[in-house]
Scaffold this motif. Sequence first.
Motif, PDB file in Angstrom:
ATOM      1  N   VAL A  40       0.841  -1.202   0.000  1.00 43.71           N
ATOM      2  CA  VAL A  40       0.000   0.000   0.000  1.00 43.71           C
ATOM      3  C   VAL A  40       0.875   1.250   0.000  1.00 43.71           C
ATOM      4  CG1 VAL A  40      -1.650   1.336   1.372  1.00 43.71           C
ATOM      5  CG2 VAL A  40      -1.961  -1.131   1.108  1.00 43.71           C
ATOM      6  N   HIS A  41       1.933   1.217   0.797  1.00 42.63           N
ATOM      7  CA  HIS A  41       2.850   2.357   0.848  1.00 42.63           C
ATOM      8  C   HIS A  41       3.543   2.581  -0.495  1.00 42.63           C
ATOM      9  CE1 HIS A  41       6.863   4.213   1.872  1.00 42.63           C
ATOM     10  NE2 HIS A  41       6.034   5.086   2.397  1.00 42.63           N
ATOM     11  N   ALA A  42       3.932   1.488  -1.165  1.00 47.33           N
ATOM     12  CA  ALA A  42       4.604   1.609  -2.453  1.00 47.33           C
ATOM     13  C   ALA A  42       3.673   2.193  -3.515  1.00 47.33           C
ATOM     14  CB  ALA A  42       5.106   0.235  -2.903  1.00 47.33           C
ATOM     15  N   VAL A  43       2.377   1.869  -3.419  1.00 48.62           N
ATOM     16  CA  VAL A  43       1.418   2.353  -4.408  1.00 48.62           C
ATOM     17  C   VAL A  43       1.010   3.798  -4.118  1.00 48.62           C
ATOM     18  CG1 VAL A  43      -0.915   2.063  -5.337  1.00 48.62           C
ATOM     19  CG2 VAL A  43       0.546   0.061  -4.962  1.00 48.62           C
ATOM     20  N   LEU A  44       0.665   4.081  -2.856  1.00 51.27           N
ATOM     21  CA  LEU A  44       0.136   5.396  -2.499  1.00 51.27           C
ATOM     22  C   LEU A  44       1.220   6.430  -2.197  1.00 51.27           C
ATOM     23  CD1 LEU A  44      -2.852   4.410  -0.167  1.00 51.27           C
ATOM     24  CD2 LEU A  44      -2.883   4.863  -2.628  1.00 51.27           C
ATOM     25  N   ARG A  45       2.429   5.936  -1.873  1.00 46.58           N
ATOM     26  CA  ARG A  45       3.517   6.843  -1.481  1.00 46.58           C
ATOM     27  C   ARG A  45       3.089   7.738  -0.311  1.00 46.58           C
ATOM     28  NH1 ARG A  45       8.175   4.692  -2.966  1.00 46.58           N
ATOM     29  NH2 ARG A  45       8.105   3.986  -5.117  1.00 46.58           N
ATOM     30  N   ASP A  46       2.361   7.135   0.597  1.00 49.22           N
ATOM     31  CA  ASP A  46       1.835   7.874   1.742  1.00 49.22           C
ATOM     32  C   ASP A  46       1.857   6.944   2.950  1.00 49.22           C
ATOM     33  OD1 ASP A  46      -0.857   8.573   3.456  1.00 49.22           O
ATOM     34  OD2 ASP A  46       0.081  10.374   2.627  1.00 49.22           O
ATOM     35  N   HIS A  48       0.008   7.388   5.811  1.00 49.30           N
ATOM     36  CA  HIS A  48      -1.203   7.430   6.634  1.00 49.30           C
ATOM     37  C   HIS A  48      -1.895   6.072   6.703  1.00 49.30           C
ATOM     38  CE1 HIS A  48      -4.883   9.062   8.433  1.00 49.30           C
ATOM     39  NE2 HIS A  48      -5.530   8.274   7.587  1.00 49.30           N
ATOM     40  N   TRP A  49      -2.234   5.505   5.553  1.00 57.06           N
ATOM     41  CA  TRP A  49      -3.011   4.269   5.567  1.00 57.06           C
ATOM     42  C   TRP A  49      -2.213   3.067   6.051  1.00 57.06           C
ATOM     43  CZ3 TRP A  49      -7.772   4.843   6.179  1.00 57.06           C
ATOM     44  CH2 TRP A  49      -8.442   5.929   5.604  1.00 57.06           C
ATOM     45  N   PRO A  50      -0.943   2.903   5.687  1.00 56.06           N
ATOM     46  CA  PRO A  50      -0.174   1.792   6.278  1.00 56.06           C
ATOM     47  C   PRO A  50      -0.079   1.882   7.795  1.00 56.06           C
ATOM     48  CG  PRO A  50       0.926   2.599   4.317  1.00 56.06           C
ATOM     49  CD  PRO A  50      -0.191   3.560   4.604  1.00 56.06           C
ATOM     50  N   LEU A  51       0.002   3.108   8.344  1.00 59.56           N
ATOM     51  CA  LEU A  51       0.022   3.258   9.801  1.00 59.56           C
ATOM     52  C   LEU A  51      -1.343   2.920  10.395  1.00 59.56           C
ATOM     53  CD1 LEU A  51       2.122   6.515  10.288  1.00 59.56           C
ATOM     54  CD2 LEU A  51       2.733   4.216  11.082  1.00 59.56           C
ATOM     55  N   ARG A  52      -2.418   3.325   9.732  1.00 60.49           N
ATOM     56  CA  ARG A  52      -3.750   3.012  10.236  1.00 60.49           C
ATOM     57  C   ARG A  52      -4.046   1.520  10.157  1.00 60.49           C
ATOM     58  NH1 ARG A  52      -4.864   5.115  13.729  1.00 60.49           N
ATOM     59  NH2 ARG A  52      -7.110   5.310  13.615  1.00 60.49           N
ATOM     60  N   MET A  53      -3.426   0.834   9.213  1.00 61.64           N
ATOM     61  CA  MET A  53      -3.588  -0.624   9.140  1.00 61.64           C
ATOM     62  C   MET A  53      -3.064  -1.288  10.406  1.00 61.64           C
ATOM     63  SD  MET A  53      -2.524  -1.357   5.172  1.00 61.64           S
ATOM     64  CE  MET A  53      -2.501  -3.133   5.432  1.00 61.64           C
ATOM     65  N   ALA A  54      -1.987  -0.731  10.951  1.00 58.18           N
ATOM     66  CA  ALA A  54      -1.441  -1.291  12.195  1.00 58.18           C
ATOM     67  C   ALA A  54      -2.456  -1.145  13.318  1.00 58.18           C
ATOM     68  CB  ALA A  54      -0.143  -0.578  12.560  1.00 58.18           C
ATOM     69  N   SER A  55      -3.177  -0.037  13.327  1.00 59.96           N
ATOM     70  CA  SER A  55      -4.161   0.225  14.380  1.00 59.96           C
ATOM     71  C   SER A  55      -5.438  -0.585  14.193  1.00 59.96           C
ATOM     72  CB  SER A  55      -4.495   1.723  14.406  1.00 59.96           C
ATOM     73  OG  SER A  55      -5.582   1.987  15.246  1.00 59.96           O
ATOM     74  N   GLY A 122      11.541  -4.444  10.830  1.00 55.55           N
ATOM     75  CA  GLY A 122      12.459  -3.334  10.630  1.00 55.55           C
ATOM     76  C   GLY A 122      12.178  -2.599   9.336  1.00 55.55           C
ATOM     77  N   TRP A 123      11.830  -3.337   8.289  1.00 57.62           N
ATOM     78  CA  TRP A 123      11.527  -2.702   7.001  1.00 57.62           C
ATOM     79  C   TRP A 123      10.291  -1.804   7.136  1.00 57.62           C
ATOM     80  CZ3 TRP A 123      11.583  -7.979   3.939  1.00 57.62           C
ATOM     81  CH2 TRP A 123      12.875  -8.517   4.036  1.00 57.62           C
ATOM     82  N   TYR A 124       9.266  -2.328   7.794  1.00 55.54           N
ATOM     83  CA  TYR A 124       8.036  -1.545   7.985  1.00 55.54           C
ATOM     84  C   TYR A 124       8.326  -0.303   8.824  1.00 55.54           C
ATOM     85  CZ  TYR A 124       3.415  -0.239   9.767  1.00 55.54           C
ATOM     86  OH  TYR A 124       2.297   0.468  10.118  1.00 55.54           O
ATOM     87  N   ALA A 125       9.054  -0.491   9.927  1.00 56.23           N
ATOM     88  CA  ALA A 125       9.334   0.634  10.827  1.00 56.23           C
ATOM     89  C   ALA A 125      10.089   1.746  10.102  1.00 56.23           C
ATOM     90  CB  ALA A 125      10.122   0.142  12.037  1.00 56.23           C
ATOM     91  N   LYS A 126      11.069   1.379   9.298  1.00 52.23           N
ATOM     92  CA  LYS A 126      11.826   2.401   8.555  1.00 52.23           C
ATOM     93  C   LYS A 126      10.955   3.078   7.503  1.00 52.23           C
ATOM     94  CE  LYS A 126      15.382  -0.363   7.678  1.00 52.23           C
ATOM     95  NZ  LYS A 126      16.698  -0.839   7.169  1.00 52.23           N
TER      96      LYS A 126
END
Length: 256
Positions: A40-46, A48-55, A122-126
């Motif tokens: 999702v991050h690679a597609v949207l370049r944002d 917000h949504w990858p962080l909200r997925m964690a929540s 680690g990849w996600y966190a970075k």
Amino acid sequence: MPSSPTGRTDRNLAWTAFNAVQFAFTLAWTAVMIVIALLVHAVLRDRHWPLRMASRWWAPGLLRGAGARLRVSGLEQVDWSRNHVFVANHQSTIDICALFRAIPVPLHFLLKQEMTRVPLVGWYAKAMGMVFIDRSNRRAALGFMRRSTELLRDGGSLCIFPEGTRSRSGAVAGFKGGAFQAAIDAGVEVVPVAIAGSGAVLYPEGFFRVRPGVIRVSFGTPLPTRTVDGPVDRQVLADEARAAVLAMLGRRADPA
């Protein structure tokens, strides 16, 4: 009537087997969620949504898998339209799941530098812009301060465990003043957060020893980092935040 040694052994074996299944689920669920979030991050370049997925997905899944019931209080005390630094006591690794789920805004954590070497995590966190600190390197620690301040000035919210490590006994150690400097530099309020019960759900000692239970997350009144006289002293701020956490835990404000 006291249980027999055989009965206790059988129960221990059952818990060990159950925890092994839970551990496998934790690894699989985390891997799947991270892969999806990174795509999702690679597609949207944002972020917000990858962080909200964690929540909304990752943390609730792991909490349910552990048999943890989350109880949250004090949300009404925080203005969620503004960013903050959240400072919490630290009992267990599952605290991160509880905070991701309890805090209703995209959240960044201050993590140990070693986390960058953990595959996927680690990849996600970075990729999400988490802040890392190398406590063995003073120059690197100054870099952490700069990155934390930049994140806050850009509108991000940051969560810190100012004790510096997990508590093995449940006691709340002294809060380190240095953890509060970025909030002071950025002029962002500090929100004390008290976590109770997490150490009984996922024990801080041993290999993935999980027991069902209730985790309580309580939010205190935000603490200003500046007054009419200027910035608040960081250790004074740290002590105020610790006192607030202790009060929410129902403990006396004993010396650190």
